[in-house]
Design a protein around this motif. Structure first.
Motif, PDB file in Angstrom:
ATOM      1  N   TYR A   1      -3.320  11.642  -4.324  1.00  0.00           N
ATOM      2  CA  TYR A   1      -4.062  10.370  -3.290  1.00  0.00           C
ATOM      3  C   TYR A   1      -3.493  11.086  -2.045  1.00  0.00           C
ATOM      4  O   TYR A   1      -2.593  11.500  -1.638  1.00  0.00           O
ATOM      5  CB  TYR A   1      -3.319   9.087  -3.724  1.00  0.00           C
ATOM      6  CG  TYR A   1      -3.779   7.983  -2.551  1.00  0.00           C
ATOM      7  CD1 TYR A   1      -5.003   7.445  -2.804  1.00  0.00           C
ATOM      8  CD2 TYR A   1      -2.979   7.833  -1.518  1.00  0.00           C
ATOM      9  CE1 TYR A   1      -5.620   6.750  -1.961  1.00  0.00           C
ATOM     10  CE2 TYR A   1      -3.277   6.645  -0.621  1.00  0.00           C
ATOM     11  CZ  TYR A   1      -4.845   6.387  -0.859  1.00  0.00           C
ATOM     12  OH  TYR A   1      -5.356   5.564   0.063  1.00  0.00           O
TER      13      TYR A   1
ATOM     14  N   LEU B   1      -6.385   3.405  -4.442  1.00  0.00           N
ATOM     15  CA  LEU B   1      -5.256   3.157  -5.350  1.00  0.00           C
ATOM     16  C   LEU B   1      -5.403   2.197  -6.530  1.00  0.00           C
ATOM     17  O   LEU B   1      -4.601   2.378  -7.468  1.00  0.00           O
ATOM     18  CB  LEU B   1      -4.189   2.648  -4.113  1.00  0.00           C
ATOM     19  CG  LEU B   1      -3.764   3.660  -3.099  1.00  0.00           C
ATOM     20  CD1 LEU B   1      -2.810   2.841  -2.003  1.00  0.00           C
ATOM     21  CD2 LEU B   1      -2.889   4.792  -3.733  1.00  0.00           C
TER      22      LEU B   1
ATOM     23  N   SER C   1       0.802  -1.190  -0.056  1.00  0.00           N
ATOM     24  CA  SER C   1       0.143   0.036  -0.054  1.00  0.00           C
ATOM     25  C   SER C   1       1.050   1.265   0.157  1.00  0.00           C
ATOM     26  O   SER C   1       0.451   2.326  -0.727  1.00  0.00           O
ATOM     27  CB  SER C   1      -1.271   0.026   1.304  1.00  0.00           C
ATOM     28  OG  SER C   1      -0.251  -0.012   2.369  1.00  0.00           O
TER      29      SER C   1
ATOM     30  N   SER D   1       0.145   1.539 -12.608  1.00  0.00           N
ATOM     31  CA  SER D   1       1.033   1.088 -11.703  1.00  0.00           C
ATOM     32  C   SER D   1       0.535   0.873 -10.062  1.00  0.00           C
ATOM     33  O   SER D   1       0.840  -0.062  -9.596  1.00  0.00           O
ATOM     34  CB  SER D   1       2.086   2.271 -11.432  1.00  0.00           C
ATOM     35  OG  SER D   1       2.857   2.291 -12.748  1.00  0.00           O
ATOM     36  N   GLY D   2      -0.269   1.570  -9.667  1.00  0.00           N
ATOM     37  CA  GLY D   2      -1.054   1.428  -8.393  1.00  0.00           C
ATOM     38  C   GLY D   2      -1.839   0.209  -8.437  1.00  0.00           C
ATOM     39  O   GLY D   2      -2.019  -0.371  -7.353  1.00  0.00           O
ATOM     40  N   TYR D   3      -2.851   0.179  -9.584  1.00  0.00           N
ATOM     41  CA  TYR D   3      -3.563  -1.124  -9.710  1.00  0.00           C
ATOM     42  C   TYR D   3      -2.672  -2.373  -9.718  1.00  0.00           C
ATOM     43  O   TYR D   3      -3.036  -3.288  -8.831  1.00  0.00           O
ATOM     44  CB  TYR D   3      -4.312  -1.046 -11.095  1.00  0.00           C
ATOM     45  CG  TYR D   3      -5.060  -2.274 -11.678  1.00  0.00           C
ATOM     46  CD1 TYR D   3      -6.325  -2.477 -10.949  1.00  0.00           C
ATOM     47  CD2 TYR D   3      -4.687  -3.132 -12.357  1.00  0.00           C
ATOM     48  CE1 TYR D   3      -6.958  -3.594 -11.020  1.00  0.00           C
ATOM     49  CE2 TYR D   3      -4.966  -4.145 -12.517  1.00  0.00           C
ATOM     50  CZ  TYR D   3      -6.360  -4.560 -12.017  1.00  0.00           C
ATOM     51  OH  TYR D   3      -6.934  -6.015 -12.168  1.00  0.00           O
TER      52      TYR D   3
ATOM     53  N   THR E   1       0.421  -2.719  -8.413  1.00  0.00           N
ATOM     54  CA  THR E   1       0.970  -2.981  -7.218  1.00  0.00           C
ATOM     55  C   THR E   1       0.189  -3.477  -6.018  1.00  0.00           C
ATOM     56  O   THR E   1       0.239  -4.533  -5.477  1.00  0.00           O
ATOM     57  CB  THR E   1       1.433  -1.838  -6.789  1.00  0.00           C
ATOM     58  OG1 THR E   1       2.509  -1.181  -7.909  1.00  0.00           O
ATOM     59  CG2 THR E   1       2.094  -1.977  -5.350  1.00  0.00           C
ATOM     60  N   LEU E   2      -1.271  -2.936  -6.116  1.00  0.00           N
ATOM     61  CA  LEU E   2      -2.202  -3.354  -5.221  1.00  0.00           C
ATOM     62  C   LEU E   2      -2.862  -4.643  -5.658  1.00  0.00           C
ATOM     63  O   LEU E   2      -2.998  -5.559  -4.454  1.00  0.00           O
ATOM     64  CB  LEU E   2      -3.294  -2.326  -5.161  1.00  0.00           C
ATOM     65  CG  LEU E   2      -4.152  -2.215  -3.740  1.00  0.00           C
ATOM     66  CD1 LEU E   2      -3.439  -1.499  -2.774  1.00  0.00           C
ATOM     67  CD2 LEU E   2      -5.280  -1.270  -3.844  1.00  0.00           C
TER      68      LEU E   2
ATOM     69  N   LEU F   1       3.548   5.543  -5.968  1.00  0.00           N
ATOM     70  CA  LEU F   1       3.425   5.611  -7.331  1.00  0.00           C
ATOM     71  C   LEU F   1       1.898   6.539  -7.756  1.00  0.00           C
ATOM     72  O   LEU F   1       2.123   7.045  -9.056  1.00  0.00           O
ATOM     73  CB  LEU F   1       2.967   4.149  -7.858  1.00  0.00           C
ATOM     74  CG  LEU F   1       4.229   3.188  -7.840  1.00  0.00           C
ATOM     75  CD1 LEU F   1       3.794   1.839  -8.083  1.00  0.00           C
ATOM     76  CD2 LEU F   1       5.335   3.639  -8.815  1.00  0.00           C
ATOM     77  N   GLU F   2       1.131   6.577  -6.809  1.00  0.00           N
ATOM     78  CA  GLU F   2      -0.141   7.440  -7.314  1.00  0.00           C
ATOM     79  C   GLU F   2       0.124   8.856  -7.387  1.00  0.00           C
ATOM     80  O   GLU F   2      -0.217   9.526  -7.851  1.00  0.00           O
ATOM     81  CB  GLU F   2      -1.192   7.242  -6.352  1.00  0.00           C
ATOM     82  CG  GLU F   2      -2.578   7.682  -6.580  1.00  0.00           C
ATOM     83  CD  GLU F   2      -3.354   7.022  -7.925  1.00  0.00           C
ATOM     84  OE1 GLU F   2      -3.834   7.936  -8.375  1.00  0.00           O
ATOM     85  OE2 GLU F   2      -2.948   5.815  -8.245  1.00  0.00           O
TER      86      GLU F   2
ATOM     87  N   ALA G   1       2.111   1.776  -3.525  1.00  0.00           N
ATOM     88  CA  ALA G   1       1.103   1.989  -4.414  1.00  0.00           C
ATOM     89  C   ALA G   1       0.887   3.563  -4.076  1.00  0.00           C
ATOM     90  O   ALA G   1       0.277   4.361  -5.235  1.00  0.00           O
ATOM     91  CB  ALA G   1      -0.188   1.437  -4.400  1.00  0.00           C
ATOM     92  N   THR G   2       0.842   4.040  -3.119  1.00  0.00           N
ATOM     93  CA  THR G   2       0.620   5.435  -2.639  1.00  0.00           C
ATOM     94  C   THR G   2       1.827   6.409  -3.171  1.00  0.00           C
ATOM     95  O   THR G   2       1.436   7.467  -3.905  1.00  0.00           O
ATOM     96  CB  THR G   2       0.897   5.491  -1.141  1.00  0.00           C
ATOM     97  OG1 THR G   2      -0.542   5.087  -0.447  1.00  0.00           O
ATOM     98  CG2 THR G   2       0.594   7.102  -0.726  1.00  0.00           C
TER      99      THR G   2
END
Length: 195
Positions: A34, A44, A23, A50-52, A54-55, A29-30, A26-27
């Motif tokens: 965010y 995220l 998480s 990328s966030g998708y 990663t999560l 990368l967002e 992903a944060t």
């Protein structure tokens, strides 16, 4: 036979690392769009690719950790092991139903609710009333863990309705849920050494 297998030790320790690391990655990368205080982790997955990914990878790996821990936690009652394993499966299924960019999603919300419920109830379902049980599988600590998770969920729902710190509340609940298996595994290891 032993109270806990070596892979359950590894998988229980990896779960919180994967949750927090995935998480957080992903944060980052967002980016600045965010807000981790107000927005949930699920948001995220609705952002950039990328966030998708990663999560998604984090959810699948986290679910696999819960499944492995449930399978290897021999000292726990079967009902609790099944709930923990099913909670792990819910995390994996959640990767198939990401949150939309705006608005709600019945399928996403349903999977989250089922997964949360299973992971909140597994401590109580895994406990034993008869001594001598490992500390993490005794009724009082198990009830306290479930109670903390339920209170955390109530806090999350209040923050969500008030458009407050829902992201913080969600992270606290999910971290507690990913840490409790570690507590139980460590208590089983210590109990096994004493026995």
């Amino acid at each position: 036979m032993g109270y806990v297998t070596w892979w359950a030790v590894v998988s229980s320790g990896c779960a919180p690392v994967l949750l927090i690391g995935g998480s957080t990655t992903a944060t980052v990368l967002e980016g600045p769009t965010y807000n981790p205080v107000r927005q949930t982790i699920s948001v995220l997955a609705a952002g950039n690719p990328s966030g998708y990914w990663t999560l998604t990878v984090m959810l699948v790996a986290l679910g696999a950790c819960h499944l492995a821990t449930a399978f290897g936690l021999r000292a726990a009652a079967l009902a609790g092991r099944l709930a923990l394993g099913a909670g792990g499966l819910s995390a994996m299924v959640l990767a198939l139903f990401p949150a939309p960019k705006s608005g709600g999603s019945f399928s996403h919300g349903s999977v989250v609710a089922v997964g949360f419920t299973l992971l909140a109830l597994w401590p109580v379902l895994a406990s034993y009333r008869q001594p001598p049980a490992p500390w993490g599988l005794r009724p009082v600590p198990s009830l306290a863990a479930t109670g903390m998770m339920v209170l955390g969920a109530a806090w999350f729902l209040v923050e969500l309705q008030m458009h407050g710190a829902a992201g913080v509340a969600e992270r606290v609940v999910t971290i507690v849920q990913s840490l409790w298996p570690v507590v139980v595994v460590v208590s089983c290891l210590r109990h096994g050494r004493r026995a």
